[in-house]
Design an enzyme around this catalytic site. Sequence first.
Site, PDB file in Angstrom:
ATOM      1  CG  HIS A  64     114.832  81.860 -24.728  1.00  0.00           C
ATOM      2  ND1 HIS A  64     115.435  81.927 -23.492  1.00  0.00           N
ATOM      3  CD2 HIS A  64     114.047  82.973 -24.821  1.00  0.00           C
ATOM      4  CE1 HIS A  64     115.021  83.020 -22.861  1.00  0.00           C
ATOM      5  NE2 HIS A  64     114.184  83.670 -23.636  1.00  0.00           N
ATOM      6  CG  HIS A  94     111.116  77.406 -31.888  1.00  0.00           C
ATOM      7  ND1 HIS A  94     109.761  77.700 -32.012  1.00  0.00           N
ATOM      8  CD2 HIS A  94     111.210  76.506 -30.875  1.00  0.00           C
ATOM      9  CE1 HIS A  94     109.090  77.041 -31.097  1.00  0.00           C
ATOM     10  NE2 HIS A  94     109.933  76.295 -30.406  1.00  0.00           N
ATOM     11  CG  HIS A  96     113.174  73.063 -28.230  1.00  0.00           C
ATOM     12  ND1 HIS A  96     113.099  73.965 -27.174  1.00  0.00           N
ATOM     13  CD2 HIS A  96     112.069  73.301 -28.990  1.00  0.00           C
ATOM     14  CE1 HIS A  96     111.997  74.679 -27.293  1.00  0.00           C
ATOM     15  NE2 HIS A  96     111.355  74.314 -28.396  1.00  0.00           N
ATOM     16  CD  GLU A 106     111.079  71.673 -25.720  1.00  0.00           C
ATOM     17  OE1 GLU A 106     110.048  72.111 -26.253  1.00  0.00           O
ATOM     18  OE2 GLU A 106     111.673  72.259 -24.788  1.00  0.00           O
ATOM     19  CG  HIS A 119     108.572  72.782 -31.126  1.00  0.00           C
ATOM     20  ND1 HIS A 119     108.978  73.096 -29.849  1.00  0.00           N
ATOM     21  CD2 HIS A 119     108.393  71.440 -31.154  1.00  0.00           C
ATOM     22  CE1 HIS A 119     109.037  72.001 -29.128  1.00  0.00           C
ATOM     23  NE2 HIS A 119     108.685  70.973 -29.884  1.00  0.00           N
ATOM     24  CB  THR A 199     108.071  73.416 -24.291  1.00  0.00           C
ATOM     25  OG1 THR A 199     108.787  74.108 -25.333  1.00  0.00           O
ATOM     26  CG2 THR A 199     107.111  72.416 -24.890  1.00  0.00           C
TER      27      THR A 199
HETATM   28  N1  LIG Z   1     108.418  75.617 -27.612  1.00  0.00           N
HETATM   29  S1  LIG Z   1     106.919  75.965 -28.065  1.00  0.00           S
HETATM   30  O1  LIG Z   1     106.026  75.369 -27.106  1.00  0.00           O
HETATM   31  O2  LIG Z   1     106.706  75.577 -29.431  1.00  0.00           O
HETATM   32  C1  LIG Z   1     106.651  77.687 -27.990  1.00  0.00           C
HETATM   33  C2  LIG Z   1     105.973  78.302 -29.033  1.00  0.00           C
HETATM   34  C3  LIG Z   1     105.728  79.669 -29.014  1.00  0.00           C
HETATM   35  C4  LIG Z   1     106.162  80.383 -27.950  1.00  0.00           C
HETATM   36  O3  LIG Z   1     106.022  81.703 -27.714  1.00  0.00           O
HETATM   37  C5  LIG Z   1     106.597  81.916 -26.550  1.00  0.00           C
HETATM   38  S2  LIG Z   1     106.633  83.446 -25.865  1.00  0.00           S
HETATM   39  N2  LIG Z   1     107.108  80.771 -26.016  1.00  0.00           N
HETATM   40  C6  LIG Z   1     106.816  79.783 -26.931  1.00  0.00           C
HETATM   41  C7  LIG Z   1     107.076  78.419 -26.923  1.00  0.00           C
HETATM   42 ZN   LIG Z   2     109.559  74.864 -29.050  1.00  0.00          ZN
END
Ligand SMILES: NS(=O)(=O)c1ccc2oc(=S)[nH]c2c1
Ligand SMILES: [Zn+2]
Length: 261
Positions: A64, A94, A96, A106, A119, A199
Amino acid sequence: TGHHWGYGKEDGPSSWYKNYPVAEGNRQSPIDIVPNEASRDRNLGPLMINYDHCTSINISNNGHSVVVEFNDSDDRSVIKGGPLDNPYRLKQFHFHWGGKGHEGSEHTVSGKGFASELHLVHWNAVKYKTYGEASTAPDGLAVLGIFLETGDDHRWLHMITDVLYTVKYKGSITDFKGFNPKCLLPSSLHFWTYLGSLTTPPLHESVIWIVLKEPIEVSEKQLGMLRMLLFTEEEDNQKMRMENNFRPPQPLKGRRVRSSN
Ligand SMILES: NS(=O)(=O)c1ccc2oc(=S)[nH]c2c1
Ligand SMILES: [Zn+2]
């Protein structure tokens, strides 16, 4: 294991509610932030980011996004202050991003998207014993969101883009030590904050969002490196380029967005 989800036509954000009903909940993220509807709050102190002794461990492609994980066995790298009542430990960061010439953040600001969004995910180790437990608690996580806009080369982002070829495929992971994400922060720590969610599935409503107002600049070339990553595994003969891995803004449902002073 678990339900398959993605960012495509069939498995994308508009279908996540089928396997994750909380997708239609009252504190979903991201949102569109409207600056002049945000309320300045005297009680919001300055954000304090202590990443000086942070320890990155690895970088991976989870199908992802590309994720850098940290040693979170003690309070060596935490954020506190701002809307937070406790220090929150850095667990991972990470990104997006969009496709060529398309926005990929986002959160949006008065309807404007940015090229990408970073993020930094932190968890409340004072109140909860593990990240997993915190990730389902209403005050369990604090995610610091930083907008990326295209412009000059970012002098430190190359530390990440230079190794992306080693995590091209879903499921790949490589050692990645000694990276301090302090170098990815903009000069100003002014922020907006609101109560929201993850998200991506499982979309837990466990996040105190802290979105920095000042974007960082990265070059189109550096962003293009992110797009060389694949959603698919090495043995998968369908090579799906990893791009547009963002969820669009969700209904505010009466939530208040606060602004730092
Ligand atoms: N995109 S985010 O909201 O920062 C986020 C952070 C941590 C996460 O762990 C899983 S499983 N899904 C996630 C999404
Ligand atoms: Zn994120």
